[in-house]
Design a protein around this motif. Sequence first.
Motif, mmCIF file in Angstrom:
data_model
loop_
_atom_site.group_PDB
_atom_site.id
_atom_site.type_symbol
_atom_site.label_atom_id
_atom_site.label_comp_id
_atom_site.label_asym_id
_atom_site.label_seq_id
_atom_site.Cartn_x
_atom_site.Cartn_y
_atom_site.Cartn_z
ATOM 1 N N GLU A 105 -12.330 4.625 -9.080
ATOM 2 C CA GLU A 105 -12.664 3.621 -9.894
ATOM 3 C C GLU A 105 -11.819 3.690 -10.891
ATOM 4 O O GLU A 105 -12.166 4.363 -11.620
ATOM 5 C CB GLU A 105 -14.018 3.727 -10.095
ATOM 6 N N GLU A 106 -9.236 3.866 -9.387
ATOM 7 C CA GLU A 106 -9.307 2.718 -10.295
ATOM 8 C C GLU A 106 -8.399 1.646 -9.719
ATOM 9 O O GLU A 106 -7.256 1.873 -9.346
ATOM 10 C CB GLU A 106 -8.909 3.094 -11.719
ATOM 11 N N THR A 107 -8.952 0.517 -9.795
ATOM 12 C CA THR A 107 -8.276 -0.595 -9.171
ATOM 13 C C THR A 107 -8.421 -1.780 -10.097
ATOM 14 O O THR A 107 -9.268 -1.786 -10.966
ATOM 15 C CB THR A 107 -8.952 -0.852 -7.818
ATOM 16 N N ILE A 119 -15.925 -3.061 -2.909
ATOM 17 C CA ILE A 119 -15.117 -4.286 -3.035
ATOM 18 C C ILE A 119 -15.504 -5.348 -1.997
ATOM 19 O O ILE A 119 -15.826 -6.484 -2.369
ATOM 20 C CB ILE A 119 -13.600 -3.974 -2.953
ATOM 21 N N TYR A 150 -15.411 7.724 -2.734
ATOM 22 C CA TYR A 150 -16.338 6.579 -2.722
ATOM 23 C C TYR A 150 -17.462 6.774 -1.705
ATOM 24 O O TYR A 150 -18.194 5.843 -1.393
ATOM 25 C CB TYR A 150 -15.576 5.283 -2.443
ATOM 26 N N ASP A 196 -7.915 8.208 0.060
ATOM 27 C CA ASP A 196 -8.452 7.118 0.883
ATOM 28 C C ASP A 196 -8.282 7.391 2.379
ATOM 29 O O ASP A 196 -8.848 6.691 3.215
ATOM 30 C CB ASP A 196 -7.781 5.780 0.527
ATOM 31 N N ASN A 204 -6.069 4.090 -7.232
ATOM 32 C CA ASN A 204 -7.259 4.640 -6.591
ATOM 33 C C ASN A 204 -8.270 5.060 -7.652
ATOM 34 O O ASN A 204 -8.954 4.218 -8.192
ATOM 35 C CB ASN A 204 -6.961 5.774 -5.622
ATOM 36 N N PRO A 245 -12.044 -4.811 -8.265
ATOM 37 C CA PRO A 245 -11.942 -3.387 -7.952
ATOM 38 C C PRO A 245 -13.315 -2.876 -7.503
ATOM 39 O O PRO A 245 -14.269 -3.650 -7.418
ATOM 40 C CB PRO A 245 -11.554 -2.769 -9.287
ATOM 41 N N GLY A 246 -13.417 -1.565 -7.279
ATOM 42 C CA GLY A 246 -14.732 -0.983 -7.001
ATOM 43 C C GLY A 246 -14.791 -0.124 -5.751
ATOM 44 O O GLY A 246 -15.882 0.113 -5.227
ATOM 45 N N GLY A 247 -13.633 0.316 -5.248
ATOM 46 C CA GLY A 247 -13.642 1.187 -4.064
ATOM 47 C C GLY A 247 -14.337 0.499 -2.894
ATOM 48 O O GLY A 247 -14.108 -0.683 -2.639
ATOM 49 N N THR A 277 -3.890 -0.895 -7.315
ATOM 50 C CA THR A 277 -4.679 0.296 -7.607
ATOM 51 C C THR A 277 -3.880 1.575 -7.766
ATOM 52 O O THR A 277 -2.784 1.708 -7.218
ATOM 53 C CB THR A 277 -5.720 0.509 -6.475
ATOM 54 N N ARG A 283 0.849 -1.190 0.000
ATOM 55 C CA ARG A 283 0.000 0.000 0.000
ATOM 56 C C ARG A 283 0.888 1.244 0.000
ATOM 57 O O ARG A 283 1.964 1.259 0.614
ATOM 58 C CB ARG A 283 -0.838 -0.040 1.275
ATOM 59 N N SER A 312 -7.793 0.874 3.202
ATOM 60 C CA SER A 312 -8.203 0.371 1.890
ATOM 61 C C SER A 312 -9.429 -0.522 2.017
ATOM 62 O O SER A 312 -9.729 -1.038 3.098
ATOM 63 C CB SER A 312 -7.050 -0.431 1.287
ATOM 64 N N SER A 313 -10.099 -0.714 0.894
ATOM 65 C CA SER A 313 -11.195 -1.688 0.835
ATOM 66 C C SER A 313 -10.795 -2.924 0.031
ATOM 67 O O SER A 313 -11.580 -3.857 -0.102
ATOM 68 C CB SER A 313 -12.421 -1.068 0.163
ATOM 69 N N MET A 314 -9.602 -2.917 -0.521
ATOM 70 C CA MET A 314 -9.222 -4.009 -1.423
ATOM 71 C C MET A 314 -9.203 -5.335 -0.673
ATOM 72 O O MET A 314 -8.629 -5.433 0.406
ATOM 73 C CB MET A 314 -7.865 -3.718 -2.054
ATOM 74 N N GLU A 323 -4.017 8.079 -4.069
ATOM 75 C CA GLU A 323 -4.436 7.265 -2.926
ATOM 76 C C GLU A 323 -4.632 8.081 -1.651
ATOM 77 O O GLU A 323 -5.303 7.623 -0.729
ATOM 78 C CB GLU A 323 -3.372 6.180 -2.679
HETATM 79 O O1 DON Z 1 -7.881 0.917 -1.689
HETATM 80 C C1 DON Z 1 -9.041 1.217 -1.919
HETATM 81 O O2 DON Z 1 -9.975 0.850 -1.260
HETATM 82 C C2 DON Z 1 -9.351 2.071 -3.132
HETATM 83 N N1 DON Z 1 -8.230 2.892 -3.449
HETATM 84 C C3 DON Z 1 -9.745 1.184 -4.270
HETATM 85 C C4 DON Z 1 -10.121 1.942 -5.512
HETATM 86 C C5 DON Z 1 -10.886 1.168 -6.493
HETATM 87 O O3 DON Z 1 -11.232 0.035 -6.293
HETATM 88 C C6 DON Z 1 -11.305 1.872 -7.731
HETATM 89 N N2 DON Z 1 -11.865 0.967 -8.665
HETATM 90 N N3 DON Z 1 -12.800 0.992 -9.307
#
Ligand code: DON
Length: 564
Positions: A375-377, A473, A430, A419, A397, A468-470, A395, A105, A448-450, A416
Motif C-alpha cells: 500500500e503503495e500504488t 484493486i 496483501y 508480488d 508496491n 491503488p490498494g493491492g 506502483t 511492470r 499484478s492486481s492493478m 515488487e
Molecule cells: O501490482 C500490484 O498488484 C501491487 N503491487 C499493487 C500495490 C498497491 O496497490 C499498494 N497500494 N496501496
Amino acid sequence: MMKNYLITFTLLFCLIAVQSTAQINPYKYHSQKKITVTKGAVVSAHPLASQVGLQILKAGGNAVDAAIATQLALAVVYPGAGNIGGGGFLLGHLSNGKNIAIDYREMAPAKASRDMYLDSAGNPQMNLSQDGHLASGVPGTIAGLFASLKYGKLPFKKLIQPAIELAEKGFTLSDAQVADFNESAKEFLQLNASPVAFVKNGGFKKGDILIQTELANTLKRIRDLGAKGFYEGETARLIVAEMQKGNGIITLDDLKYYVVKERTATRFGYHGYEIVSMPLPSSGGILLQQMLGMIADKNIAAMKFQTSASVQLMTEVERRGYADRAAFLGDADFVKVPVKTLVSAAYLKQRMADYDATKAGNSKATAAGNITESEETTHLSVIDAAGNAVSVTTTLNGHFGSRTVVSGAGFILNNEMDDFSVKPGVPNMYGAVGNEKNAIAPGKRMLSSMTPTIVLKNNKPYLVVGTPGGTTIPTSVFQSIVNVIDFGMSAEDAVNKPKFHHQWLPDLIFIEKDFDAATITALEAMGYRISKRGNIGRTEMIQVKNGKIIAVGDKRGDDAAEGY
Ligand code: DON
C-alpha cells in the motif's frame, strides 16, 4: 538565418522552461475533490500532480501527454507511490477508436530464482521480498513513459520540466505527507546507508518544504539523454552501486535489457457498456471480466447498493475470481494461462452453479474452478478535449516500496518482487497466495492486481477509473463500475461510499469503517465473517455524461481533480 533559428529556439525553450510551473504554486495548494468541466480533466493522488497534468492539456498536449507529465510529477510530489523506480500500466482509449495497453511492470532480475526468498529449511523470509535491496524488480516506469510518448503530441522535455522544477524548488508537504514521512523515518534509516531526503532530523513539521536535488539531477539526465538517462550511464551506475550496498542483484545488463510490452487490452461487454482493461501480467482485467460476468444475469440493480443481497452476491463472485487468480494466473509470457476459458460465459455459469443466495459460501469448498485445458500504488485518470482517455496505475508496491533510496539519484526502489509467489500457498503482503504460475524466474513479470480501466458507451469514454490498494484493486474497480452502471450512483458517491473486499483467502469480508450496520448484521446471520479495516483504495474517476466531464478525486487522501 541559422542564428535567428537558434535564438528563436532558445527563446522558445526558455519559454517552455519558464512556463512549465508558472501557473502552479507549489507552496500553497488544496485538494479540489470534484469538478465539472467541458474540455479536459486530470485526477490524481496529489493536487500539484493534477495541476501539472491540466497545464499540459491547456498547452496543447493530449491525454497521453498529460498522463506522462502527471506520473513524472507524482514521482516528485508523491514519493510514497509515484515513482521512477517502480512500474505500472497505462491503458488508453484514443479518439480514433484505438485501445492501448502499455505494460511497464518490473521484471525479475537475471539473477533471481524461484526459491530466493526461502531459507535453507524452505521457510519464506518475507522481509527479504519486502524490505531493502533484494526486494526490487527492474524498474519499468521510465521505459513505459517513453513507450507512451508515441501516442502523445508534445516533446518529452516539456513533459518532464514541471517535475524537475518541483524537485529542484521544492513543494510544501501536505499534512498527511508530513505524518507519513515521519512514520516511515525509522525504516528509511534502517534500510539506507546514506542520508535520504525523506527523513528530517527531529521530524518534518506542518508546512515544511521538500527539496529533492538528487532526484532533480536524475530527471535532468532523463530529459537530456532519454530512457538511457535512466537505464544506462550515471543513473544505472548509481542503481548498481546501491544494490551492492545491500545484497541487491540488479545489474547494468538487467537495466539495459528492460523491455516494455505493448499488450492487447482486455475488452468485454457488460449491460450495454464496453469495458476496456489491463490484460496479464495484471490479474485486473481478467478478474473484472469474471466478476462482472458472474453477476451479469442476476439483476443486481434491483438488489440496490450495499444491501445484504448485493454484498453477498458480489462477495461470492469475488471469492470465485480470486480463487482462480491464485491457481491459474501469472505472466503469460512464461506460463500457460487459460484466459479464454476463465472468462467464457460457460465457465462463469459453471462457477456460479453452487451459488446460494441465502447463505455464506466458504473458501474450502470453493477452490479454483475446474479447468481441463492444458500500500503503495497510485492511479490517475485523464481525458482531453479530443476524447482521448487514459487510465494509469503505477506502483512501488508497498508504502515507499523497498524504502531503499538510490544514493546519489534520489529515488525510491520498488519492492515488487513480493508480488511473486515466493512459495506456493504463502501469502504475500496483501494476503494473496499463488503457485508455480506466479513463481519467480529471471526476466518474468510478477502478477499484478492493478486495474486501470475505461468504460465505453457507444464507443466513447464514459468512465475512466482505477485505484491503488493491492489485491483490493479489482474489487474496488468492480464495485465502482457497478455503483454507476447498476445502482445509478453519481461518480462522487461511486468513489466515496464505503467499499468491501473478499479475496477467497482469508475467508473474510473486509469492510471499511462506515459500512452499513444493518447489512453487517444480515451478512453475519448468513454465516459470513466480517473484518473492519482501514481505507480501501483511493479511486480516481472521470465520468462523461450529457456532454460534461465530471472528475472526482477520492476523499480518502490528498487526491485532487483539475480540469477546464
Ligand atoms: O501490482 C500490484 O498488484 C501491487 N503491487 C499493487 C500495490 C498497491 O496497490 C499498494 N497500494 N496501496
